[in-house]
Design a protein around this motif. Structure first.
Motif, mmCIF file in Angstrom:
data_model
loop_
_atom_site.group_PDB
_atom_site.id
_atom_site.type_symbol
_atom_site.label_atom_id
_atom_site.label_comp_id
_atom_site.label_asym_id
_atom_site.label_seq_id
_atom_site.Cartn_x
_atom_site.Cartn_y
_atom_site.Cartn_z
ATOM 1 N N THR A 3 20.599 36.382 32.821
ATOM 2 C CA THR A 3 19.852 36.953 33.861
ATOM 3 C C THR A 3 18.323 36.952 33.511
ATOM 4 O O THR A 3 17.900 37.264 32.413
ATOM 5 C CB THR A 3 20.345 38.155 34.683
ATOM 6 N N PHE A 4 17.444 36.955 34.552
ATOM 7 C CA PHE A 4 15.872 37.199 34.144
ATOM 8 C C PHE A 4 15.661 38.680 33.586
ATOM 9 O O PHE A 4 15.023 38.638 32.737
ATOM 10 C CB PHE A 4 15.017 36.908 35.582
ATOM 11 N N GLU A 5 16.485 39.603 34.180
ATOM 12 C CA GLU A 5 16.232 40.997 33.663
ATOM 13 C C GLU A 5 16.574 41.046 32.102
ATOM 14 O O GLU A 5 16.324 41.949 31.427
ATOM 15 C CB GLU A 5 16.923 41.914 34.538
ATOM 16 N N SER A 6 17.405 40.286 31.638
ATOM 17 C CA SER A 6 17.886 40.430 30.352
ATOM 18 C C SER A 6 16.739 39.492 29.421
ATOM 19 O O SER A 6 16.947 39.999 28.136
ATOM 20 C CB SER A 6 19.183 39.638 29.689
ATOM 21 N N HIS A 7 15.826 39.052 30.066
ATOM 22 C CA HIS A 7 14.718 38.621 29.031
ATOM 23 C C HIS A 7 13.506 39.057 29.270
ATOM 24 O O HIS A 7 12.459 38.755 28.582
ATOM 25 C CB HIS A 7 14.829 36.796 29.630
ATOM 26 N N PHE A 8 13.107 39.455 30.477
ATOM 27 C CA PHE A 8 11.628 40.078 30.995
ATOM 28 C C PHE A 8 12.049 41.524 31.271
ATOM 29 O O PHE A 8 12.816 41.738 32.051
ATOM 30 C CB PHE A 8 11.122 39.269 32.074
ATOM 31 N N PRO A 9 11.160 42.329 30.723
ATOM 32 C CA PRO A 9 10.224 42.170 29.658
ATOM 33 C C PRO A 9 10.968 41.695 28.484
ATOM 34 O O PRO A 9 12.106 42.116 28.466
ATOM 35 C CB PRO A 9 9.347 43.480 29.393
ATOM 36 N N PRO A 10 9.969 41.078 27.554
ATOM 37 C CA PRO A 10 11.025 40.491 26.447
ATOM 38 C C PRO A 10 11.220 41.582 25.550
ATOM 39 O O PRO A 10 10.971 42.506 25.584
ATOM 40 C CB PRO A 10 9.845 39.585 25.595
ATOM 41 N N ALA A 29 1.958 41.029 34.205
ATOM 42 C CA ALA A 29 2.987 41.480 34.743
ATOM 43 C C ALA A 29 3.664 42.143 33.370
ATOM 44 O O ALA A 29 4.214 43.154 33.782
ATOM 45 C CB ALA A 29 3.823 40.383 35.097
ATOM 46 N N PHE A 30 3.643 41.656 32.222
ATOM 47 C CA PHE A 30 4.158 42.193 31.021
ATOM 48 C C PHE A 30 3.655 43.602 30.752
ATOM 49 O O PHE A 30 4.269 44.370 30.591
ATOM 50 C CB PHE A 30 4.159 41.276 29.970
ATOM 51 N N ALA A 31 2.171 43.455 30.846
ATOM 52 C CA ALA A 31 1.680 44.707 30.696
ATOM 53 C C ALA A 31 1.859 45.815 31.606
ATOM 54 O O ALA A 31 2.145 46.953 31.115
ATOM 55 C CB ALA A 31 -0.195 44.417 30.558
ATOM 56 N N GLY A 32 2.032 45.567 32.756
ATOM 57 C CA GLY A 32 2.298 46.513 33.773
ATOM 58 C C GLY A 32 3.770 47.042 33.474
ATOM 59 O O GLY A 32 4.108 48.165 33.680
ATOM 60 N N GLN A 33 4.771 46.043 33.226
ATOM 61 C CA GLN A 33 5.878 46.562 33.082
ATOM 62 C C GLN A 33 6.097 47.535 32.000
ATOM 63 O O GLN A 33 6.878 48.524 31.961
ATOM 64 C CB GLN A 33 6.950 45.308 32.822
ATOM 65 N N VAL A 34 5.851 46.947 30.783
ATOM 66 C CA VAL A 34 5.679 47.879 29.559
ATOM 67 C C VAL A 34 5.050 49.059 29.590
ATOM 68 O O VAL A 34 5.498 50.228 29.163
ATOM 69 C CB VAL A 34 5.229 46.887 28.275
#
Length: 191
Positions: A3-10, A29-34
């Protein structure tokens, strides 16, 4: 099926790479999630010769501008050295390195070790074809025209083109500014 959720965020405590015309959107997007998950700041380091200025307010849809630190380094090597020190310190959630040259195997391995030691994450934004074998994952990010969208479309195609875990996949994703998250959308044929 992955699934996408198992890969993002990395994967945490590693360095990753993004290339392609939408690599910056991936980084935002990566910065916001992390940042939201860890409650820490994000450091964005770039080469000083690059005259395009980053405006932290432009990140507001993705990340609280107060959580973003922007730095310039005199050269490619200085960007990598600065990022390595910050990754090792563990003081920020993510270090984004905007680079114009490839990352050598030695430098890439040093970044990986620093990220593991500090528990931080790293992301190199690189031109296509300039990735390092040391990176945990490499993502190719491209915008996709969405004919159903009246205003600007945020539809993207994100594909993992290198993954030390072995799974290569692609997803069509769209940024939801209200919830500040990435939504996976169906493939073009099903939209």
């Amino acid at each position: 099926m992955a699934t996408f959720e198992s890969h993002f965020p990395p994967m945490p405590s590693r360095t990753h790479e993004a290339c392609g015309p939408s690599a910056h959107v991936f980084a935002y997007a990566f910065a916001g999630q992390v940042s939201r998950a860890k409650g820490n700041s994000v450091l964005w380091v770039r080469e000083a010769w690059n005259s395009v200025q980053l405006n932290p307010l432009g990140f507001e849809t993705y990340l609280d501008p107060q959580q973003l630190l922007v730095a310039q380094a005199p050269s490619h090597i200085d960007v990598l050295a600065s990022a390595e020190e910050v990754l090792r310190s563990g003081r920020v959630a993510l270090v984004v390195m905007e680079l114009s040259q490839s990352v050598g195997l030695t430098e890439g391995r040093r970044l990986q070790l620093a990220a593991q030691q500090g528990g931080s994450m790293g992301l190199c934004i690189l031109p296509e074809g300039m990735g390092s074998n040391a990176a945990q994952t490499r993502w190719r990010c491209t915008p996709v025209f969405d004919p159903q969208e009246q205003a600007d479309s945020t539809l993207q195609k994100w594909e993992i083109i290198k993954n030390k875990s072995g799974t290569l996949r692609e997803w069509y994703v769209k940024w939801d500014a209200q919830t500040r998250r990435i939504n996976v959308v169906s493939t073009t044929a099903q939209r």
